[in-house]
Design a protein around this motif. Structure first.
Motif, PDB file in Angstrom:
ATOM      1  N   VAL A  55      38.287  21.656  43.852  1.00 63.79           N
ATOM      2  CA  VAL A  55      39.716  21.788  43.468  1.00 63.79           C
ATOM      3  C   VAL A  55      39.886  21.921  41.986  1.00 63.79           C
ATOM      4  CG1 VAL A  55      42.087  21.218  43.383  1.00 63.79           C
ATOM      5  CG2 VAL A  55      40.784  21.601  45.858  1.00 63.79           C
ATOM      6  N   ASP A  56      38.983  20.819  41.523  1.00 69.63           N
ATOM      7  CA  ASP A  56      39.182  20.740  39.782  1.00 69.63           C
ATOM      8  C   ASP A  56      38.338  21.932  39.458  1.00 69.63           C
ATOM      9  OD1 ASP A  56      39.553  19.119  37.432  1.00 69.63           O
ATOM     10  OD2 ASP A  56      37.514  18.750  37.440  1.00 69.63           O
ATOM     11  N   ALA A  57      37.270  22.359  39.917  1.00 71.51           N
ATOM     12  CA  ALA A  57      36.556  23.354  39.347  1.00 71.51           C
ATOM     13  C   ALA A  57      37.339  24.817  39.601  1.00 71.51           C
ATOM     14  CB  ALA A  57      35.146  23.620  40.016  1.00 71.51           C
ATOM     15  N   ALA A  58      38.264  24.946  40.596  1.00 69.93           N
ATOM     16  CA  ALA A  58      38.880  26.236  40.806  1.00 69.93           C
ATOM     17  C   ALA A  58      40.092  26.213  39.739  1.00 69.93           C
ATOM     18  CB  ALA A  58      39.815  25.988  42.339  1.00 69.93           C
ATOM     19  N   ALA A  59      40.690  24.951  39.437  1.00 70.50           N
ATOM     20  CA  ALA A  59      41.712  24.793  38.231  1.00 70.50           C
ATOM     21  C   ALA A  59      41.284  25.071  36.939  1.00 70.50           C
ATOM     22  CB  ALA A  59      42.528  23.520  38.224  1.00 70.50           C
ATOM     23  N   HIS A  60      39.978  24.883  36.726  1.00 70.35           N
ATOM     24  CA  HIS A  60      39.226  25.217  35.475  1.00 70.35           C
ATOM     25  C   HIS A  60      39.176  26.751  35.546  1.00 70.35           C
ATOM     26  CE1 HIS A  60      35.715  25.795  32.750  1.00 70.35           C
ATOM     27  NE2 HIS A  60      36.568  24.836  32.014  1.00 70.35           N
ATOM     28  N   ALA A  62      40.796  28.997  37.096  1.00 69.01           N
ATOM     29  CA  ALA A  62      41.997  29.967  36.968  1.00 69.01           C
ATOM     30  C   ALA A  62      42.519  29.847  35.539  1.00 69.01           C
ATOM     31  CB  ALA A  62      42.818  29.325  37.941  1.00 69.01           C
ATOM     32  N   ALA A  63      42.381  28.541  34.864  1.00 68.54           N
ATOM     33  CA  ALA A  63      42.995  28.566  33.677  1.00 68.54           C
ATOM     34  C   ALA A  63      42.262  29.331  32.719  1.00 68.54           C
ATOM     35  CB  ALA A  63      42.934  27.215  33.069  1.00 68.54           C
ATOM     36  N   GLN A  76      48.400  36.335  35.913  1.00 70.25           N
ATOM     37  CA  GLN A  76      48.655  35.706  37.201  1.00 70.25           C
ATOM     38  C   GLN A  76      47.610  36.104  38.327  1.00 70.25           C
ATOM     39  OE1 GLN A  76      50.921  33.248  38.366  1.00 70.25           O
ATOM     40  NE2 GLN A  76      52.133  33.132  36.712  1.00 70.25           N
ATOM     41  N   ALA A  77      47.367  37.577  38.315  1.00 69.32           N
ATOM     42  CA  ALA A  77      46.628  38.001  39.216  1.00 69.32           C
ATOM     43  C   ALA A  77      44.947  37.338  39.028  1.00 69.32           C
ATOM     44  CB  ALA A  77      46.657  39.573  38.969  1.00 69.32           C
ATOM     45  N   LYS A  78      44.427  37.594  37.748  1.00 69.41           N
ATOM     46  CA  LYS A  78      43.150  37.197  37.419  1.00 69.41           C
ATOM     47  C   LYS A  78      43.184  35.562  38.007  1.00 69.41           C
ATOM     48  CE  LYS A  78      41.366  40.621  35.627  1.00 69.41           C
ATOM     49  NZ  LYS A  78      40.064  41.388  36.402  1.00 69.41           N
ATOM     50  N   ALA A  79      44.049  34.755  37.704  1.00 64.85           N
ATOM     51  CA  ALA A  79      43.890  33.317  38.104  1.00 64.85           C
ATOM     52  C   ALA A  79      43.720  33.157  39.688  1.00 64.85           C
ATOM     53  CB  ALA A  79      45.089  32.483  37.546  1.00 64.85           C
ATOM     54  N   GLN A  80      44.738  33.874  40.086  1.00 64.88           N
ATOM     55  CA  GLN A  80      44.699  33.849  41.855  1.00 64.88           C
ATOM     56  C   GLN A  80      43.231  34.236  42.273  1.00 64.88           C
ATOM     57  OE1 GLN A  80      47.155  32.526  43.957  1.00 64.88           O
ATOM     58  NE2 GLN A  80      45.333  32.681  45.376  1.00 64.88           N
ATOM     59  N   ALA A  81      42.965  35.294  41.732  1.00 63.95           N
ATOM     60  CA  ALA A  81      41.493  35.747  42.085  1.00 63.95           C
ATOM     61  C   ALA A  81      40.215  34.714  41.824  1.00 63.95           C
ATOM     62  CB  ALA A  81      41.202  37.205  41.641  1.00 63.95           C
ATOM     63  N   ALA A  82      40.505  34.296  40.626  1.00 70.97           N
ATOM     64  CA  ALA A  82      39.425  33.194  40.153  1.00 70.97           C
ATOM     65  C   ALA A  82      39.520  31.985  41.173  1.00 70.97           C
ATOM     66  CB  ALA A  82      39.808  32.759  38.709  1.00 70.97           C
ATOM     67  N   VAL A  83      40.484  31.546  41.545  1.00 75.90           N
ATOM     68  CA  VAL A  83      40.657  30.415  42.592  1.00 75.90           C
ATOM     69  C   VAL A  83      40.290  30.669  43.816  1.00 75.90           C
ATOM     70  CG1 VAL A  83      42.546  29.113  43.836  1.00 75.90           C
ATOM     71  CG2 VAL A  83      42.669  29.631  41.313  1.00 75.90           C
ATOM     72  N   ASP A  84      40.429  31.854  44.466  1.00 74.54           N
ATOM     73  CA  ASP A  84      39.888  32.375  45.798  1.00 74.54           C
ATOM     74  C   ASP A  84      38.321  32.522  45.450  1.00 74.54           C
ATOM     75  OD1 ASP A  84      42.567  32.677  46.737  1.00 74.54           O
ATOM     76  OD2 ASP A  84      42.587  34.628  46.263  1.00 74.54           O
ATOM     77  N   ARG A  85      37.903  33.057  44.655  1.00 81.12           N
ATOM     78  CA  ARG A  85      36.608  32.940  44.413  1.00 81.12           C
ATOM     79  C   ARG A  85      35.680  31.758  44.389  1.00 81.12           C
ATOM     80  NH1 ARG A  85      37.193  36.843  40.511  1.00 81.12           N
ATOM     81  NH2 ARG A  85      37.086  35.469  39.034  1.00 81.12           N
ATOM     82  N   SER A  86      36.307  30.732  43.683  1.00 80.33           N
ATOM     83  CA  SER A  86      36.095  29.384  43.323  1.00 80.33           C
ATOM     84  C   SER A  86      35.947  28.754  44.566  1.00 80.33           C
ATOM     85  CB  SER A  86      36.669  28.878  42.297  1.00 80.33           C
ATOM     86  OG  SER A  86      36.271  27.435  41.993  1.00 80.33           O
ATOM     87  N   LEU A  87      36.913  28.701  45.344  1.00 84.58           N
ATOM     88  CA  LEU A  87      37.027  27.830  46.452  1.00 84.58           C
ATOM     89  C   LEU A  87      36.002  28.357  47.698  1.00 84.58           C
ATOM     90  CD1 LEU A  87      40.823  26.841  46.807  1.00 84.58           C
ATOM     91  CD2 LEU A  87      38.848  25.569  46.147  1.00 84.58           C
ATOM     92  N   THR A  88      36.041  29.691  47.777  1.00 86.15           N
ATOM     93  CA  THR A  88      35.223  30.548  48.713  1.00 86.15           C
ATOM     94  C   THR A  88      33.796  30.213  48.444  1.00 86.15           C
ATOM     95  OG1 THR A  88      36.714  32.224  49.163  1.00 86.15           O
ATOM     96  CG2 THR A  88      34.535  32.498  50.194  1.00 86.15           C
ATOM     97  N   GLY A  89      33.367  30.324  47.108  1.00 90.69           N
ATOM     98  CA  GLY A  89      31.704  29.778  46.704  1.00 90.69           C
ATOM     99  C   GLY A  89      31.598  28.500  46.961  1.00 90.69           C
ATOM    100  N   THR A 117      48.302  26.938  31.598  1.00 95.41           N
ATOM    101  CA  THR A 117      48.118  25.884  32.527  1.00 95.41           C
ATOM    102  C   THR A 117      47.963  26.253  34.015  1.00 95.41           C
ATOM    103  OG1 THR A 117      48.983  24.270  31.056  1.00 95.41           O
ATOM    104  CG2 THR A 117      48.840  23.335  33.296  1.00 95.41           C
ATOM    105  N   ALA A 118      46.637  25.939  34.556  1.00 94.60           N
ATOM    106  CA  ALA A 118      46.775  26.136  36.071  1.00 94.60           C
ATOM    107  C   ALA A 118      46.587  24.839  36.975  1.00 94.60           C
ATOM    108  CB  ALA A 118      45.367  26.960  36.336  1.00 94.60           C
ATOM    109  N   THR A 119      47.660  24.968  37.897  1.00 93.69           N
ATOM    110  CA  THR A 119      47.681  23.680  38.779  1.00 93.69           C
ATOM    111  C   THR A 119      47.537  24.253  40.274  1.00 93.69           C
ATOM    112  OG1 THR A 119      49.459  22.710  37.364  1.00 93.69           O
ATOM    113  CG2 THR A 119      49.265  22.008  39.526  1.00 93.69           C
ATOM    114  N   ILE A 120      46.492  23.700  40.760  1.00 92.87           N
ATOM    115  CA  ILE A 120      45.956  24.144  42.293  1.00 92.87           C
ATOM    116  C   ILE A 120      46.110  22.908  43.049  1.00 92.87           C
ATOM    117  CG2 ILE A 120      44.118  24.858  43.528  1.00 92.87           C
ATOM    118  CD1 ILE A 120      44.618  26.676  41.181  1.00 92.87           C
TER     119      ILE A 120
END
Length: 154
Positions: A55-60, A62-63, A76-89, A117-120
């Protein structure tokens, strides 16, 4: 006449293996549940620690992804995509994940220092570890702030 010391009476008897029957079964019956519970706690602790790191890596991620965009909408769209990629990875399965991106820094003039700021928030399941007293899930959250690219308008 000298006196000889008296011999002490012998109170110890010889060890007989027949007297010890059933003690191994009793020790196993007492220690096995304790060891299984300890193993379950170690698994739960490891799972929560892995999820916190993910979750910490996903917040990083996304931001950072949001800070490289030119406007708030694409950030917003790029941050959401980055979170999905990070958590799936990382292989983390969240029951419910929430992504909040503060893009108010995009309202500042170009060339001024601004941040995003990104909060996950992620709810990691623990219910498959059958251990009494262990909660069914743990909610983890992380926040990360990244400076917006100063030359984003170019």
């Amino acid at each position: 006449m000298t006196r000889r010391p008296r011999a002490l009476p012998r109170r110890c008897t010889r060890w007989d293996p027949k007297d010890d029957q059933g003690s191994y079964a009793l020790e196993t019956a007492i220690l096995a549940p304790v060891l299984i519970a300890l193993l379950g706690l170690m698994i739960a602790f490891g799972r929560v620690t892995d999820a916190e790191g993910a979750v910490d890596a996903a917040a990083h991620a996304a931001a950072r992804a949001a800070s490289l965009e030119r406007d708030a909408g694409s950030a917003q769209a790029k941050a959401q995509a980055a979170v999905d990629r990070s958590l799936t990875g990382e292989g983390i399965t969240c029951r419910a994940s929430q992504v909040a991106i503060d893009t108010s820094g995009y309202a500042t003039a170009v060339g001024e220092a601004a941040t995003v700021t990104a909060t996950i928030s992620c709810t990691a399941p623990l219910s498959d570890i059958a251990l009494p007293g262990l909660p069914g899930a743990k909610t983890l959250s992380a926040s990360w702030t990244s400076p917006i690219d100063t030359y984003r308008a170019r």
